[in-house]
Write a protein that holds these residues in place. Structure first.
Motif, PDB file in Angstrom:
ATOM      1  N   VAL A   1       0.832  -1.204   0.000  1.00  0.00           N
ATOM      2  CA  VAL A   1       0.000   0.000   0.000  1.00  0.00           C
ATOM      3  C   VAL A   1       0.866   1.253   0.000  1.00  0.00           C
ATOM      4  N   VAL A   2       0.513   2.208  -0.847  1.00  0.00           N
ATOM      5  CA  VAL A   2       1.110   3.539  -0.839  1.00  0.00           C
ATOM      6  C   VAL A   2       0.060   4.508  -0.322  1.00  0.00           C
ATOM      7  N   SER A   3       0.412   5.307   0.677  1.00  0.00           N
ATOM      8  CA  SER A   3      -0.514   6.295   1.227  1.00  0.00           C
ATOM      9  C   SER A   3      -0.081   7.701   0.850  1.00  0.00           C
ATOM     10  N   LEU A   4      -1.015   8.472   0.314  1.00  0.00           N
ATOM     11  CA  LEU A   4      -0.769   9.864  -0.037  1.00  0.00           C
ATOM     12  C   LEU A   4      -1.440  10.813   0.947  1.00  0.00           C
ATOM     13  N   VAL A   5      -1.886  10.290   2.101  1.00  0.00           N
ATOM     14  CA  VAL A   5      -2.609  11.085   3.088  1.00  0.00           C
ATOM     15  C   VAL A   5      -2.051  10.789   4.485  1.00  0.00           C
ATOM     16  N   PRO A   6      -1.522  11.783   5.184  1.00  0.00           N
ATOM     17  CA  PRO A   6      -0.919  11.527   6.501  1.00  0.00           C
ATOM     18  C   PRO A   6      -1.829  10.803   7.487  1.00  0.00           C
ATOM     19  N   SER A   7      -3.084  11.203   7.585  1.00  0.00           N
ATOM     20  CA  SER A   7      -3.961  10.558   8.564  1.00  0.00           C
ATOM     21  C   SER A   7      -4.239   9.108   8.186  1.00  0.00           C
ATOM     22  N   LEU A   8      -4.344   8.817   6.889  1.00  0.00           N
ATOM     23  CA  LEU A   8      -4.557   7.442   6.462  1.00  0.00           C
ATOM     24  C   LEU A   8      -3.296   6.611   6.647  1.00  0.00           C
ATOM     25  N   THR A   9      -2.139   7.247   6.495  1.00  0.00           N
ATOM     26  CA  THR A   9      -0.884   6.548   6.773  1.00  0.00           C
ATOM     27  C   THR A   9      -0.877   6.034   8.200  1.00  0.00           C
ATOM     28  N   GLU A  10      -1.254   6.907   9.138  1.00  0.00           N
ATOM     29  CA  GLU A  10      -1.278   6.498  10.542  1.00  0.00           C
ATOM     30  C   GLU A  10      -2.290   5.388  10.771  1.00  0.00           C
ATOM     31  N   ALA A  11      -3.464   5.520  10.172  1.00  0.00           N
ATOM     32  CA  ALA A  11      -4.507   4.520  10.365  1.00  0.00           C
ATOM     33  C   ALA A  11      -4.065   3.152   9.860  1.00  0.00           C
ATOM     34  N   VAL A  12      -3.446   3.113   8.698  1.00  0.00           N
ATOM     35  CA  VAL A  12      -3.012   1.841   8.121  1.00  0.00           C
ATOM     36  C   VAL A  12      -1.822   1.275   8.892  1.00  0.00           C
ATOM     37  N   ALA A  13      -0.877   2.131   9.262  1.00  0.00           N
ATOM     38  CA  ALA A  13       0.331   1.666   9.936  1.00  0.00           C
ATOM     39  C   ALA A  13       0.030   0.957  11.250  1.00  0.00           C
ATOM     40  N   VAL A  14      -0.955   1.475  12.006  1.00  0.00           N
ATOM     41  CA  VAL A  14      -1.249   0.870  13.306  1.00  0.00           C
ATOM     42  C   VAL A  14      -2.292  -0.241  13.210  1.00  0.00           C
ATOM     43  N   SER A  15      -2.984  -0.340  12.076  1.00  0.00           N
ATOM     44  CA  SER A  15      -4.070  -1.307  11.956  1.00  0.00           C
ATOM     45  C   SER A  15      -3.745  -2.482  11.042  1.00  0.00           C
TER      46      SER A  15
END
Length: 253
Positions: free
Chosen positions: A3-17
């Motif tokens: 997964v590539v994230s272009l959104v900081p808040s979604l990066t955090e959500a994916v990284a911890v989940s």
């Protein structure tokens, strides 16, 4: 999943989940702090390094209709990548879109605890206004506010914004919520004469500080608030009511 994230808040959500799913994130993705060397940085939300993203061959790119440029997302799609674009203008939308993203990135063990905690935290947040502020026409204490997000030129929250919805749930009435634009440019003298009872100054996208922002609103209480808790939709939502409420109440004391 890759997964590539272009959104900081979604990066955090994916990284911890969904640990291990992220292969790349923007330079602005600051949370969680330990993303590690395995996550490639691909520049900013408005100028992503398209060739670098393509070389990573991700299964999915996650983006947002407000933070990312349509032309960049179209280029990624034209190259054959799957791009999931979120739209978040209210808290309810945020919860729905977060579930969609976490499902898409391969979260297989149900919804994460932080999402349940965020829903609970926002179910009945404590209003920031004192009970004496309740008028005969309303059962909810409220304070009117201007909410700048930039200066030089001055820009504020207008209609249909996620941050505006969060503030409203805490009892802060955005005085420009009825503006035709979502992020209108309004001269500071008009902001001062708007009749607002409070200036809410987040530290992003413009970094307002105690020395840069409050002086523009002499005689008006100024609340310096965390931009991450006001504008990000992810794990920070669980603590956002308490963090934002504390900053707003401190300004009104």
């Amino acid at each position: 999943m890759r997964v590539v994230s272009l959104v900081p808040s979604l990066t955090e959500a994916v990284a911890v989940s969904a640990p291990g799913a992220l292969v790349a994130a923007t330079d602005w993705c600051t949370h969680p702090a330990g993303l590690g060397p395995g996550v490639v940085r691909i520049k900013g939300t408005k100028n992503p390094d398209i060739p670098a993203i393509l070389r990573l061959r991700p299964d999915l790119v996650i983006a947002n209709e407000e933070e990312n440029r349509p032309a960049d997302l179209a280029e990624l799609r034209d190259a054959g990548l799957e791009v999931l674009v979120t739209e978040v203008r209210t808290l309810d939308q945020a919860f729905t879109e977060l579930e969609r993203v976490l499902t898409a990135v391969g979260r297989t063990s149900g919804l994460p605890r932080w999402l349940d905690e965020a829903r609970a935290a926002w179910a009945a947040p404590e209003p920031i206004a004192p009970l004496s502020a309740v008028s005969s026409a309303s059962s909810v204490p409220s304070v009117s506010a201007v909410v700048p997000i930039w200066r030089r030129p001055w820009m504020v929250l207008g209609r249909d914004t996620f941050a505006g919805d969060l503030l409203a749930r805490l009892g802060v009435v955005n005085i420009h919520a009825g503006h035709a634009d979502r992020y209108p440019r309004i001269p500071v003298d008009q902001l001062r004469s708007s009749g607002a009872q409070l200036a809410v100054l987040p530290d992003e996208p413009y970094r307002f500080t105690a020395d840069d922002g409050p002086e523009a609103f002499p005689g008006l209480p100024a609340a310096l608030v965390s931009g991450r808790h006001l504008t990000w939709y992810g794990p920070s939502l669980a603590e956002a009511p308490a963090v934002l409420g504390a900053a707003l109440r401190a300004a009104l004391c």
